[in-house]
Design an enzyme around this catalytic site. Structure first.
Site, PDB file in Angstrom:
ATOM      1  N   LYS A  52       0.690  -1.277  -0.042  1.00 37.04           N
ATOM      2  CA  LYS A  52      -0.047  -0.047   0.068  1.00 37.04           C
ATOM      3  C   LYS A  52       0.965   1.237   0.042  1.00 37.04           C
ATOM      4  O   LYS A  52       1.940   1.292   0.618  1.00 37.04           O
ATOM      5  CB  LYS A  52      -0.879   0.020   1.449  1.00 37.04           C
ATOM      6  CG  LYS A  52      -1.848   1.279   1.351  1.00 37.04           C
ATOM      7  CD  LYS A  52      -2.742   0.936   2.638  1.00 37.04           C
ATOM      8  CE  LYS A  52      -3.922   2.089   2.553  1.00 37.04           C
ATOM      9  NZ  LYS A  52      -4.744   1.892   3.745  1.00 37.04           N
ATOM     10  N   SER A 127      -9.654   1.589   2.962  1.00 45.15           N
ATOM     11  CA  SER A 127      -8.924   2.342   2.303  1.00 45.15           C
ATOM     12  C   SER A 127      -7.961   1.592   1.347  1.00 45.15           C
ATOM     13  O   SER A 127      -7.230   2.266   0.443  1.00 45.15           O
ATOM     14  CB  SER A 127      -8.071   3.405   3.055  1.00 45.15           C
ATOM     15  OG  SER A 127      -7.181   2.890   3.849  1.00 45.15           O
ATOM     16  N   SER A 151      -9.661  -0.747   7.225  1.00 48.63           N
ATOM     17  CA  SER A 151      -9.124  -0.578   5.707  1.00 48.63           C
ATOM     18  C   SER A 151      -8.501  -1.917   5.045  1.00 48.63           C
ATOM     19  O   SER A 151      -8.238  -1.810   4.043  1.00 48.63           O
ATOM     20  CB  SER A 151      -8.156   0.631   5.695  1.00 48.63           C
ATOM     21  OG  SER A 151      -8.843   1.930   5.807  1.00 48.63           O
TER      22      SER A 151
END
Lengths: 455, 97
Positions: A52, A127, A151
């Site tokens: 990420k 997210s 997330s």
């Protein structure tokens, strides 16, 4: 063991998802270099792991999905990334995410929204939507994400993959760009419980560079159990409300039946403060974010948005133009709840409520319950744009996941069925630092649950 | 709880954040709705005896008080918007209240 070209090809093939922020050419070049130096004796030798974009890497830029860090190259790498490399894994590029990990749909990225791997009209969750979508599309076997309120688990549920949020303090956060420091943890995605668990085991353990990381050995992987004999699984009634999507309920009922067949004792329990979890989270997380994001000022890193005559207008124009709408809203909200006159009404109350939520879990675990089983999200993946205009509707997507973050507990989401082709996730919440038990139960459930069948 | 445009502007100043005129009404409306929503926390009686919960290690671990330089792969010149002779370059300070 895999070759660099094949790894890159699989990722480039998934380009339509807009899940990877690393340009193909740069990815290929880096993978060639990485594979040449990867340790063949490492336990993850040759395993591509996408990361990420809020986790610092030396190989690629770290933008956090924001304009304010466009082109930013970190001069150091996250401990989790260093551990992956030391284990022989390949860092397979950086994944798109909601800006600074604020969002539940990966629509709040400055680099465009991420597409759901099974339905292009839908969101992959967020997210960490880019990481989830790439694992869901089969482009990588595993990926790193981060969790502040769900997330990893929420996008894992939407994309039909496994997502683990470890206990607060299990994995070093050195090199994870801070959002809500009392909540943030690095988490993992995998095609299977085993893929996710072995990546977690590699990145876990003590780190002198992070004082919030516990002084513990890395997580030891459990073996796949024959049964769930001896496990007491609690079903918190607040997580099965009447308005729960009927297909999600059917998938959960089926999984519960299977856990019983495997020998688990299942009983209903209550976590009475659950209804206050989302409001508590939306005071604490923005408060911490408003403080953490004060460092982006156009002076030390990232681009500078010009037209500023003096220093203060430089700060204001850089932050005003560099942050997107969701981040701006949360900074303002956080500043508001911490401001004099409102602190007691919001922040102090939220801190007290957080203590009560954590106590709910302790009460249940003290009464002999080993694990809790719940749906991960109240519904399957929603359509892009559906919740953009209504921040509260978006926040409600985290209703079953934020509690584990507030209480600092480990939790895993695994696929337990589908509705009209869309994946549904089931969640197991474990006791602090007992990820091994949680993973053991997930192994057992994964073996029997028809994860891709309609519920 | 409703937040006025003026309050949003004041908070934006504290947060060192430019907010443009066009987005101001939406922002005030959304912030009001979020604050209304989180106000349900006040339904729970304030309890001074509730110990604040902080996850993480129970005790602070101290380490030897030694300077350990960070091993950076490269210096600020590579990532700062303007960096000269060991300094971050900024525009003049302007008028501070």
């Amino acid at each position: 063991m895999s070759d660099a070209k094949a790894v890159a090809d699989r990722l480039v093939k998934a380009k339509r998802l807009n899940a990877l922020l690393t340009p193909p050419k740069e990815l290929r070049k880096s993978l060639n270099t990485q594979i040449a130096v990867a340790r063949p004796t490492g336990v993850l030798y040759g395993m591509p792991v996408a990361v990420k974009d809020n986790i610092c890497t030396l190989e690629f830029t770290t933008t956090c999905g924001s304009r304010i860090l466009e082109g930013y190259r970190s001069p150091y790498e996250a401990t989790a990334v260093a551990k992956l490399k030391a284990a022989g894994a390949l860092i397979a590029g950086k994944t798109n995410c909601d800006e600074f990990a604020m969002g539940s749909s990966t629509e709040h990225s400055a680099y465009g929204r991420v597409i759901h791997p099974l339905d292009k009209a839908r969101v992959p969750g967020g997210s960490s939507g880019g990481s989830a979508a790439l694992v869901g599309a089969g482009a990588v076997p595993a990926a790193l994400g981060s969790e502040t309120g769900g997330s990893v688990r929420q996008p894992a549920a939407f994309c039909g993959v496994v997502g683990i949020k470890p206990t607060y303090g299990r994995v070093s956060r050195y090199g994870l760009v801070a959002f809500g420091s009392s909540l943030d943890q690095i988490g993992v995605f995998g095609r299977s419980v085993h893929d996710a668990a072995r990546v977690l085991s590699v990145i876990s353990g003590r780190d002198p560079r992070d004082s919030t990381c516990e002084d513990r050995d890395p997580l030891r992987l459990p073996t796949v159990p024959e049964s769930l004999q001896g496990f007491v699984v609690g079903l918190p009634k607040e997580y099965f409300p009447p308005e729960l999507d009927p297909a999600v309920r059917r998938a959960c009922d089926r999984a519960i039946r299977m856990m019983k067949e495997l020998g688990a004792a299942v009983r209903e329990v209550s976590l009475p403060h659950t209804p206050y979890a989302v409001p508590t989270y939306y005071v604490i997380a923005p408060a911490e974010a408003s403080s953490n994001l004060a460092r982006y000022d156009g002076v030390r890193y990232g681009p500078r948005f010009n037209g500023a005559a003096d220093l203060r207008s430089l700060y204001r124009s850089t932050r005003g133009q560099g942050f997107g709408p969701e981040v701006r809203r949360r900074i303002l909200l956080g500043t508001y709840v911490l401001s004099s006159g409102y602190y007691d009404a919001y922040y102090r109350r939220a801190q007290q409520m957080r203590a009560l939520i954590a106590q709910d879990f302790r009460n249940v675990f003290d009464r002999g319950v080993d694990l809790l089983f719940t749906p991960t999200v109240p519904s399957p993946a929603f359509k892009a744009g559906e919740k953009l205009a209504d921040p509260i509707a978006m926040y409600m997507s985290d209703i079953f996941t934020v509690t584990a973050n507030l209480a600092g507990l480990p939790a895993i989401s695994l696929p337990i069925g589908r509705v009209k082709g869309l994946p549904i996730g089931g969640q197991l919440i474990g006791q602090a630092f007992l990820e091994d038990e949680m993973i053991e139960a997930a192994y057992a459930l994964e073996r029997v649950v028809p994860a891709t069948d309609e519920a | 709880m409703s937040v006025s445009r003026e309050e949003v502007l004041r908070i934006a100043q504290v947060a060192e954040l430019d907010v443009d005129e066009e987005t101001l009404p939406t922002l005030a409306e959304q912030m009001s709705r979020i604050l209304d929503y989180v106000a349900q926390l006040s339904a729970v009686p304030a309890n001074g005896t509730v110990k604040v919960f902080v996850p993480g290690p129970d005790a602070i671990r101290f380490r030897a008080d030694e300077v350990v330089p960070s091993q950076l792969a490269f210096g600020p010149k590579e990532f700062a918007p303007d960096f000269k002779e060991g300094f971050f370059v900024v525009p003049k300070l302007g008028q501070f209240e």
